[in-house]
Design an enzyme around this catalytic site. Sequence first.
Site, PDB file in Angstrom:
ATOM      1  N   ALA A 123       0.798  -1.231   0.000  1.00  0.00           N
ATOM      2  CA  ALA A 123       0.000   0.000   0.000  1.00  0.00           C
ATOM      3  C   ALA A 123       0.837   1.291   0.000  1.00  0.00           C
ATOM      4  O   ALA A 123       0.623   2.167  -0.852  1.00  0.00           O
ATOM      5  CB  ALA A 123      -0.980  -0.048   1.172  1.00  0.00           C
ATOM      6  N   ASP A 159      -4.079  -2.851   3.897  1.00  0.00           N
ATOM      7  CA  ASP A 159      -4.372  -2.074   2.685  1.00  0.00           C
ATOM      8  C   ASP A 159      -5.462  -1.052   2.913  1.00  0.00           C
ATOM      9  O   ASP A 159      -5.550  -0.057   2.205  1.00  0.00           O
ATOM     10  CB  ASP A 159      -4.723  -3.014   1.534  1.00  0.00           C
ATOM     11  CG  ASP A 159      -3.471  -3.731   1.082  1.00  0.00           C
ATOM     12  OD1 ASP A 159      -3.096  -4.720   1.723  1.00  0.00           O
ATOM     13  OD2 ASP A 159      -2.826  -3.251   0.131  1.00  0.00           O
ATOM     14  N   ASN A 214      -6.318  -6.852   4.436  1.00  0.00           N
ATOM     15  CA  ASN A 214      -4.904  -7.105   4.129  1.00  0.00           C
ATOM     16  C   ASN A 214      -4.850  -8.330   3.224  1.00  0.00           C
ATOM     17  O   ASN A 214      -5.885  -8.933   2.905  1.00  0.00           O
ATOM     18  CB  ASN A 214      -4.091  -7.315   5.426  1.00  0.00           C
ATOM     19  CG  ASN A 214      -2.596  -7.369   5.149  1.00  0.00           C
ATOM     20  OD1 ASN A 214      -2.058  -6.533   4.414  1.00  0.00           O
ATOM     21  ND2 ASN A 214      -1.899  -8.351   5.698  1.00  0.00           N
ATOM     22  N   LYS A 215      -3.662  -8.706   2.834  1.00  0.00           N
ATOM     23  CA  LYS A 215      -3.459  -9.817   1.895  1.00  0.00           C
ATOM     24  C   LYS A 215      -4.273 -11.044   2.282  1.00  0.00           C
ATOM     25  O   LYS A 215      -4.366 -11.401   3.463  1.00  0.00           O
ATOM     26  CB  LYS A 215      -1.961 -10.129   1.847  1.00  0.00           C
ATOM     27  CG  LYS A 215      -1.538 -11.265   0.965  1.00  0.00           C
ATOM     28  CD  LYS A 215      -2.021 -11.142  -0.462  1.00  0.00           C
ATOM     29  CE  LYS A 215      -1.653  -9.833  -1.124  1.00  0.00           C
ATOM     30  NZ  LYS A 215      -2.397  -9.623  -2.414  1.00  0.00           N
TER      31      LYS A 215
HETATM   32  O1  MRU Z   1      -1.049  -7.396  -3.357  1.00  0.00           O
HETATM   33  P1  MRU Z   1       0.031  -6.710  -2.577  1.00  0.00           P
HETATM   34  O2  MRU Z   1       1.341  -7.414  -2.640  1.00  0.00           O
HETATM   35  O3  MRU Z   1       0.142  -5.246  -2.945  1.00  0.00           O
HETATM   36  O4  MRU Z   1      -0.488  -6.781  -1.075  1.00  0.00           O
HETATM   37  C1  MRU Z   1       0.278  -6.161  -0.091  1.00  0.00           C
HETATM   38  C2  MRU Z   1      -0.247  -6.343   1.282  1.00  0.00           C
HETATM   39  O5  MRU Z   1      -1.263  -6.948   1.498  1.00  0.00           O
HETATM   40  C3  MRU Z   1       0.512  -5.655   2.373  1.00  0.00           C
HETATM   41  O6  MRU Z   1       0.406  -6.371   3.575  1.00  0.00           O
HETATM   42  C4  MRU Z   1      -0.054  -4.244   2.586  1.00  0.00           C
HETATM   43  O7  MRU Z   1      -0.148  -3.545   1.382  1.00  0.00           O
HETATM   44  C5  MRU Z   1       0.769  -3.460   3.545  1.00  0.00           C
HETATM   45  S1  MRU Z   1       2.359  -3.017   2.906  1.00  0.00           S
HETATM   46  C6  MRU Z   1       3.132  -2.099   4.105  1.00  0.00           C
END
Ligand code: MRU
Length: 372
Positions: A56, A245, A255-256
Amino acid sequence: MSNKNIMEYETVELDDENSALKILDQTKLPGKAEIISLKTGEEIWNAIYLLKVRGAPAIGVAAAFGIYLLAKKADTEDYEAFYKEFCRQKEYLNSARPTAVNLSWALSRMEQVCAANAQKPVAQIKEALKKEAIAMKEEDIRVCKAIGEYGLTLVKEGDGILTHCNAGQLATCKYGTATAPIYLGQERGYHFRVFADETRPLLQGARLTAYELSASGVDVTLICDNMSGAVMRNGWVNAVFVGCDRVAANGDTANKIGTSVVAAVAARYHVPVYVCAPTSTIDMETSTGAEITIEQRPPHEVTEMWYENRMAPEGVKVYNPAFDVTDHDLIAGIVTEYGIARAPYTESLKEIFRKKQEAGNPSCMPYMEMGI
Ligand code: MRU
């Protein structure tokens, strides 16, 4: 691959001389550290959509540099025409990924710069946009460091920490969010033992987190996503740190994909789950997790990508959400650059923003503990 340590690379960089956005292409890691230059709106959009730049905060900073570069190209002295083109490009970049609020947050912040300077010549507005994007990158570094300091108060020497996906330096401009306490602890001799979930389907945990932590000398063990229950049951994990996110006003957190499973398992074994969240990722306009748009990704990421041969029958139905929502009652604390918010989040997150407003200057981040 050069001998340069991965931690020495910039995740996102402005190359103003060549009117380009330079990023470390994360789809090539850990095999190859390749910096690519992006000049057109399509190139920047694709880099975000394809996760060449991801995480993010990094997406936010990339979008800020990107919109500056696209605005810089606008060949007009007329503010109305300039602003119309700015908004067109802004909407386009904003459509690359829906869940991480940092994308729209960064673009809106850049739009505010246009509005605030509307009376000035277009050339000066372009300069102001550049300054703002650079400030956002510098701010991200300070914010991550502050999150690291607060996060470090939640753990002790020798602790086992589990993390999911990559909320590391590669997802930000430095330190990461969930990894910031780990890096600061590493500098101060905390000897953490970190477990990194590999994070299907795009393997951010294996390709990025395990890579950057081991390159930094952190004791990291890679596990498959379905092993977190086993390591927690073994008593090897004292805390879970994850990034996010989008955090809703009630503390529900996107989040992921897989984070909610980790949180449910952690609750079973009484392991606290901490969400590391810059205030740029907290969306007070979204009341609960039910309102968060979850990005859906294409089936081949599940069936074929990373495999030498396809690993699923042709034509099988695939459900591939990129994120999930962790319910706020599974979260022990939300670690921001202005302190640690605790339940009830509807109150403590408001307090975090009150502190932010009070500080006025984003570099001023007093330490505090919120809520109960
Ligand atoms: O799909 P991505 O790799 O962009 O997903 C990222 C995540 O889910 C992270 O945990 C989140 O963006 C936080 S990054 C500090």
